[in-house]
Design a protein around this motif. Structure first.
Motif, PDB file in Angstrom:
ATOM      1  N   SER A  99      -2.132  -2.268  -3.082  1.00  0.00           N
ATOM      2  CA  SER A  99      -3.292  -2.532  -2.225  1.00  0.00           C
ATOM      3  C   SER A  99      -4.033  -1.238  -1.913  1.00  0.00           C
ATOM      4  O   SER A  99      -4.847  -1.177  -0.996  1.00  0.00           O
ATOM      5  CB  SER A  99      -2.848  -3.189  -0.914  1.00  0.00           C
ATOM      6  N   ALA A 100      -3.724  -0.186  -2.690  1.00  0.00           N
ATOM      7  CA  ALA A 100      -4.317   1.124  -2.421  1.00  0.00           C
ATOM      8  C   ALA A 100      -5.834   1.088  -2.547  1.00  0.00           C
ATOM      9  O   ALA A 100      -6.389   0.376  -3.385  1.00  0.00           O
ATOM     10  CB  ALA A 100      -3.744   2.163  -3.381  1.00  0.00           C
ATOM     11  N   VAL A 101      -6.490   1.845  -1.687  1.00  0.00           N
ATOM     12  CA  VAL A 101      -7.941   2.006  -1.756  1.00  0.00           C
ATOM     13  C   VAL A 101      -8.268   3.490  -1.677  1.00  0.00           C
ATOM     14  O   VAL A 101      -7.526   4.286  -1.101  1.00  0.00           O
ATOM     15  CB  VAL A 101      -8.663   1.246  -0.622  1.00  0.00           C
ATOM     16  N   ASN A 102      -9.389   3.842  -2.274  1.00  0.00           N
ATOM     17  CA  ASN A 102      -9.856   5.222  -2.307  1.00  0.00           C
ATOM     18  C   ASN A 102     -11.070   5.332  -1.393  1.00  0.00           C
ATOM     19  O   ASN A 102     -12.082   4.669  -1.621  1.00  0.00           O
ATOM     20  CB  ASN A 102     -10.224   5.596  -3.743  1.00  0.00           C
ATOM     21  N   GLY A 130       0.808  -1.209   0.000  1.00  0.00           N
ATOM     22  CA  GLY A 130       0.000   0.000   0.000  1.00  0.00           C
ATOM     23  C   GLY A 130       0.841   1.257   0.000  1.00  0.00           C
ATOM     24  O   GLY A 130       2.044   1.229   0.267  1.00  0.00           O
ATOM     25  N   PRO A 131       0.235   2.399  -0.307  1.00  0.00           N
ATOM     26  CA  PRO A 131       0.952   3.677  -0.294  1.00  0.00           C
ATOM     27  C   PRO A 131       1.556   3.940   1.085  1.00  0.00           C
ATOM     28  O   PRO A 131       0.880   3.837   2.099  1.00  0.00           O
ATOM     29  CB  PRO A 131      -0.148   4.697  -0.616  1.00  0.00           C
ATOM     30  N   ALA A 135       6.828   3.006  -0.791  1.00  0.00           N
ATOM     31  CA  ALA A 135       6.341   3.796  -1.924  1.00  0.00           C
ATOM     32  C   ALA A 135       5.417   4.870  -1.370  1.00  0.00           C
ATOM     33  O   ALA A 135       4.278   4.571  -1.001  1.00  0.00           O
ATOM     34  CB  ALA A 135       5.598   2.911  -2.916  1.00  0.00           C
ATOM     35  N   PRO A 136       5.881   6.120  -1.261  1.00  0.00           N
ATOM     36  CA  PRO A 136       5.061   7.172  -0.650  1.00  0.00           C
ATOM     37  C   PRO A 136       3.699   7.333  -1.308  1.00  0.00           C
ATOM     38  O   PRO A 136       2.706   7.612  -0.651  1.00  0.00           O
ATOM     39  CB  PRO A 136       5.915   8.432  -0.822  1.00  0.00           C
ATOM     40  N   VAL A 186      -4.733   4.941   0.537  1.00  0.00           N
ATOM     41  CA  VAL A 186      -4.098   4.183   1.616  1.00  0.00           C
ATOM     42  C   VAL A 186      -4.166   2.704   1.267  1.00  0.00           C
ATOM     43  O   VAL A 186      -4.885   2.297   0.354  1.00  0.00           O
ATOM     44  CB  VAL A 186      -4.798   4.434   2.970  1.00  0.00           C
ATOM     45  N   GLY A 187      -3.415   1.884   1.993  1.00  0.00           N
ATOM     46  CA  GLY A 187      -3.447   0.450   1.770  1.00  0.00           C
ATOM     47  C   GLY A 187      -4.723  -0.171   2.300  1.00  0.00           C
ATOM     48  O   GLY A 187      -5.338   0.328   3.246  1.00  0.00           O
TER      49      GLY A 187
END
Length: 495
Positions: free
Chosen positions: A228-231, A62-63, A190-191, A286-287
């Motif tokens: 794994s990023a989510v909005n 994730g970020p 990974a920012p 975010v992850g």
């Protein structure tokens, strides 16, 4: 990577190699003279997601999430390698390994360490470069330059800001003899990482054999990870009608700078965001994890909804992500009371039962059951008195009172007494449905007949205590002003 070794002797008449022979059995292939001793270079073969801001999902990153990966190298061949170097170009946006979604940036180095299983035999030197990542990628992709010996500036001193490092080079001093093994631990993050982002890492190797059979590769091992990023976006509401859900009677939360927090299962605040004037919010990517969305300073408010379970690469928005808060209202405190009444059915007693009670109401504009509203007027009779009756007298404003009416006849069990105590209970319920009760004890006095000795005197019945001042209302009275009852019920004294 492998070096082909042929074991042969004049007395061995077996086939040198069955490689490529589709008719040969597995047993036959195992008995020929050729085998492939492996020099294992498992660069980035193991990615271990460590929880920093969220719980990592295997195969995903994730970020902002810290990744720890291990570069393992072991000489399982039968030859010594006099030179052993491994280059790790840190993943960057658009690299030739398929890494994407970094917003034009790259992963950032957090820390690095390396050692051999027997350090005293062969220590490992770590070198750093801050040259452009594309430049390093081009250098290691050039045949014969897999160790980036040319085209890249290396230094054994780590830069003050590790985030600027674009690649690492590991050199096993003295080479790798048979059986030697070691590893390097690299931690990066990974920012920023898009919903469809990918992180792929490979290791370039440069191994010079003592007797020929060098092993060189610009992509020795690969370990891809998906984003794994989510909005997460939605709205924050105030439950003004106190029904426990988002409904038409509610309003949105007022604009607040950095007023909303995204909280991981362990209580860590992952990030914050603003609440807009219309109550909407939008967190940065975010992850994936299970999150709580909460107000940063919820003084006087209780959260009813705002838990979100997310899956990698998904977008979550209103109404699934709506956050609902309800104003906290204290429980009522009711106290027992006393009152007095006479046996005169035509003059019941109106009792202000709420006097002395501590009652709390919502104070947010637009809420139901605010002080002075009909919805807040919840006084009720819970149990009737034994002899008389109690009835709520609705008020047009403020709180209702309760009217107590004495029984029409004096109770037989109190025939020889001048008074008796009748009681009832009442309740008040706040907007949250919390009900409290209290008892009212009413002392009921027997009627008193006051007799005046003069012709002008008249008989009156009063519902007062045995000693009281009574003012007659006879129109024929010209001199009598008051009488003080000293005996009951037969006689009175007048002046």
């Amino acid at each position: 990577m492998a070096a082909t070794v042929v074991i042969d002797s004049p007395s061995d008449g077996s086939v040198v190699s069955y490689e490529g022979n589709t008719q040969a059995s597995a047993t036959a292939k195992a008995q020929d003279k050729t085998y492939l001793p492996q020099l294992v270079t498992a660069g980035a073969a193991v990615f271990k997601n460590q929880k920093i801001a969220s719980t990592a999902t295997p195969g995903y990153v994730g970020p902002g999430e810290e990744m720890a990966y291990t570069i393992s190298f072991a000489n399982a061949s039968i030859k010594n390698f006099t030179s052993a170097q491994f280059v790790d170009v840190l993943p960057f946006d658009g690299d030739n390994r398929g890494s994407t979604g970094f917003g034009g940036s790259k992963v950032e180095l957090k820390s690095v360490s390396a050692s051999m299983a027997a350090p005293s035999v062969a220590p490992v030197t770590i070198e750093y470069t801050t040259d452009p990542a594309v430049q390093v990628q081009t250098a290691v992709a050039t045949a014969g330059n897999e160790n980036a010996a040319t085209g890249v500036s290396w230094t054994a001193t780590a830069p003050a800001n590790l985030k600027t490092v674009t690649a690492l080079r590991f050199t096993v001093e003295g080479g790798m003899p048979i059986g030697a093994s070691g590893s390097a631990l690299v931690k990066v993050s990974a920012p920023s990482l898009a919903l469809d982002g990918k992180v792929n890492n490979t290791i370039s190797s440069w191994l010079i054999a003592e007797t020929g059979g060098d092993l060189k590769s610009s992509a020795a091992s690969s370990s891809p990870l998906k984003s794994s990023a989510v909005n997460i976006s939605g709205k924050v509401y105030r439950d003004l009608n106190f029904d426990g859900s988002v409904s038409a009677g509610d309003s949105t939360w007022p604009a607040t700078t950095a007023g909303l927090e995204l909280v991981a299962p362990d209580g860590t605040v992952v990030t914050t965001t603003d609440i807009a004037a219309d109550g909407t919010y939008q967190f940065p990517l975010v992850g994936a994890d299970t999150y709580q969305v909460r107000l940063k300073t919820p003084t006087g408010w209780k959260k009813l909804a705002g838990s979100i379970v997310t899956e990698p690469g998904q977008t979550y928005q209103s109404p699934a992500t709506d956050v609902l808060y309800q104003e906290e209202v204290a429980d009522p405190i009711l106290v027992d009371k006393t009152a007095a009444a006479g046996m005169t059915a035509s003059t019941p007693v109106l009792i202000d039962v709420a006097a002395g009670d501590t009652l709390a109401y919502p104070v947010t504009a637009g809420s139901i059951a605010m002080a002075g509203t009909t919805a807040a007027n919840t006084i009720a009779v819970e149990s009737q008195p034994t002899h008389g009756t109690a009835q709520v007298q609705l008020a047009t404003s403020g709180l209702s009172k309760i009217q107590y009416t004495a029984p029409a006849t004096w109770p037989a069990e109190y025939a020889d007494q001048a008074s008796f105590v009748d009681s009832f209970t009442y309740s008040w319920t706040n907007v949250l449905g919390v009900k409290k009760t209290a008892t009212v004890e009413v002392t009921v006095y027997k009627p008193i007949t006051v007799t005046f000795a003069t012709p002008e005197a008249a008989s009156k019945t009063i519902g007062e205590k045995a000693t009281a001042t009574y003012t007659p209302t006879l129109t024929t009275d010209s001199g009598l002003k008051s009488a003080t009852v000293t005996t009951a019920p037969e006689r009175g004294r007048w002046r």
